[in-house]
Every structure is written in structure tokens, then in C-alpha cells.
Design a protein around this motif. Structure first.
Motif, PDB file in Angstrom:
ATOM      1  N   LEU A 105       0.832  -1.204   0.000  1.00 57.43           N
ATOM      2  CA  LEU A 105       0.000   0.000   0.000  1.00 57.43           C
ATOM      3  C   LEU A 105       0.863   1.249   0.000  1.00 57.43           C
ATOM      4  O   LEU A 105       0.578   2.213  -0.721  1.00 57.43           O
ATOM      5  N   ALA A 106       1.920   1.228   0.809  1.00 50.88           N
ATOM      6  CA  ALA A 106       2.828   2.376   0.849  1.00 50.88           C
ATOM      7  C   ALA A 106       3.429   2.617  -0.531  1.00 50.88           C
ATOM      8  O   ALA A 106       3.501   3.760  -1.006  1.00 50.88           O
ATOM      9  N   ASP A 107       3.828   1.547  -1.196  1.00 50.81           N
ATOM     10  CA  ASP A 107       4.408   1.685  -2.535  1.00 50.81           C
ATOM     11  C   ASP A 107       3.390   2.253  -3.524  1.00 50.81           C
ATOM     12  O   ASP A 107       3.715   3.111  -4.347  1.00 50.81           O
ATOM     13  N   ALA A 108       2.145   1.744  -3.422  1.00 54.12           N
ATOM     14  CA  ALA A 108       1.105   2.220  -4.336  1.00 54.12           C
ATOM     15  C   ALA A 108       0.810   3.695  -4.114  1.00 54.12           C
ATOM     16  O   ALA A 108       0.571   4.446  -5.069  1.00 54.12           O
ATOM     17  N   LEU A 109       0.835   4.103  -2.854  1.00 55.47           N
ATOM     18  CA  LEU A 109       0.616   5.514  -2.539  1.00 55.47           C
ATOM     19  C   LEU A 109       1.734   6.359  -3.138  1.00 55.47           C
ATOM     20  O   LEU A 109       1.493   7.410  -3.728  1.00 55.47           O
TER      21      LEU A 109
END
Lengths: 132, 132
Positions: free
Chosen positions: B108-112
DNA sequence: GCTATATTTGCATGATGACGCAAACACGCA
DNA sequence: TGCGTGTTTGCGTCATCATGCAAATATAGC
């Protein structure tokens, strides 16, 4: 209250409950409470993909719920530290605090990894610098 | 449904809602629903710090709530993919799925970060390989 | 089979939260 | 000052959920 270190691991959950590590602060229910509602998740997703500050009216268009509901959801996301609001005239805009949210998520992942026993460390490591 | 790319960014939240990116799946309310309760957060924290599979009775000792409540919380955390259970005789033990949870959070952090506009990328990057 | 231990399930209750509607509020503009 | 637009707030309602207690289930040992 004891502090957990990589070497000193609590023998039981009861002991663990008196042993504070970085995970205790990072496992913050308030943050996840903000993310656990499907409507809010959708609003956040749209805002994130948009990549800029959007007005309440704009955001409301991406969702079938009432206008006032969107306003409340955005307020809640702001209180959780996920969004930041800015006012220009009568228009209120919200933008994603990418940095804050990324740090919270990665921080928790790192803290979990710290807790992870060595024999499972491989599957846990997800960073680009992960050791095999 | 369009797919979002770094280059092609939706102009409005409404447009963003019809534009699916990796963040849509990763912003999974079910996962966060499991983490948003303070009691569950505490149970998970204790299990994580303990670093091994613990029986329901053991876990219940780290919390003041009723035994049956702990049992239900652990079941819920398992359904959310956060814990895994194993049975030995009459004892049921739960262990943290470190890898799965870490991947969900980092993903999720990467996608953000992917969504994050370039001028904010610095504060967003948290990985050890983050470019300045 | 009987009993003790470990866990799960049924059920009632109280609290929290999402929602829609209407009214109130804030601000720009004529 | 009055009007229109954008947003927030008050309130009632319905659904979900956390909790505790009691009963049921599962399993090991006698």
C-alpha cells in the motif's frame, strides 16, 4: 515497563503485554479506524490517484452517498492525519498526506519485521534492500 | 475501466473512480477493519512481540476481556489473513503471518508513493533505497 | 463411558458508527 | 443588504460490533 529488544523476547503474550516495543505505538487503532470503512477507502483512493487537492464537491462526485456524508468522511480522514484541508473562499479542499501515511505503514511493517523470528524473516522482508 | 499509469493521471476524483490502479485492491477495508479495534490491536501486538504461536488461553491472559471475546477476535484476525491457526490436541494456537501483513502494508505504501506527485515524493519515500 | 480442560457458539445488551435529510453557516457577488 | 453556492452541523434511524455469560463442542486421560 520493559522495552523489547531483538535479543530479549517475551516468553508469553502476558509478558509481552508489559513489554513495550515500537509496534505498540505504530499499531494505532485510530489510523486503521479511518481506513476500515469502504466509503472512506474509496474516497481516499480517488484522492490519492488524483494526486492534487480536491474540493468536497469534486470528491462527492466519485461516490453515491450524500454530500454531507462525504464532508464528514473527509473530516475524519483529516483528524486521522491522512488528509490535510485548505480553504479558498467558500471552497474547502482536501489532499492526501502521502508522506505521513507512507511512513505510518512502512513504520509498522518495519516494526513487525523486527518482531519476526529469524526463520520467517525471508518471507517478511519486502524492501528493495531485503537480505536473502 | 481504465488503468492508471504514472503518466496518465485522472483529472478529477470522479474520473479517478473509474480508473483502477494498484491502490484500489491494496486499500482493502477488510484488513483495516481487523486492525481498527483496540483490543484486537493489543492482542496482535502481544502475539507479534512474542514471535511464536500462542494458545488462545495464553493470549487471553494479556487482556482483561472475557475468554470467549479473545477467541472471537483471534478468529477474526485469522479471517483477515493476519493470523494463522493450528490445532494440537485441544489446544488451538495462533501465530502472526508476518510476511503477509508486511507485504500488505508495504504494498500500500508503494502504491501511494506511485500516486504521489513528484514535488512531494521526497517526504513520501521511506525505503532504505529512497532517492533524494 | 466419564471427567476435566480448552475452545467455540448462541444470545442479549449496550455502544458506536454510517447514512440521509433538513437547517444552519460561511463566503463571494450583485 | 440580499442572494446563491459550497460546506458543515443537528438529528433520527438503522446496522454493525464489542462484550459477557451460559451452554455446547472437542479432545485427552482415567
Amino acid at each position: 515497563m520493559m522495552t523489547q529488544t531483538r535479543r530479549h523476547r517475551p516468553a508469553s503474550p502476558k509478558q509481552a503485554s508489559t513489554c513495550c516495543g515500537p509496534i505498540d505505538d505504530l499499531l494505532n487503532p485510530e489510523l486503521f479506524k479511518a481506513l476500515c470503512d469502504p466509503t472512506r477507502a474509496k474516497l481516499l483512493g480517488c484522492l490519492a490517484k488524483c494526486g492534487r487537492a480536491c474540493s468536497v464537491s469534486e470528491v462527492a462526485e466519485c461516490c453515491s452517498v450524500d454530500f454531507s456524508v462525504v464532508s464528514r468522511h473527509l473530516q475524519l480522514l483529516e483528524r486521522a492525519g491522512i488528509l490535510v484541508s485548505s480553504r479558498e473562499g467558500r471552497t474547502v479542499s482536501y489532499a492526501v498526506k502521502y508522506g505521513h501515511l507512507c511512513q505510518a505503514l512502512r513504520g509498522l511493517a518495519d516494526a513487525l519485521e523486527q518482531c519476526c523470528p529469524a526463520d520467517q524473516a525471508a518471507e517478511c522482508a519486502g524492501g528493495c534492500c531485503a537480505k536473502r
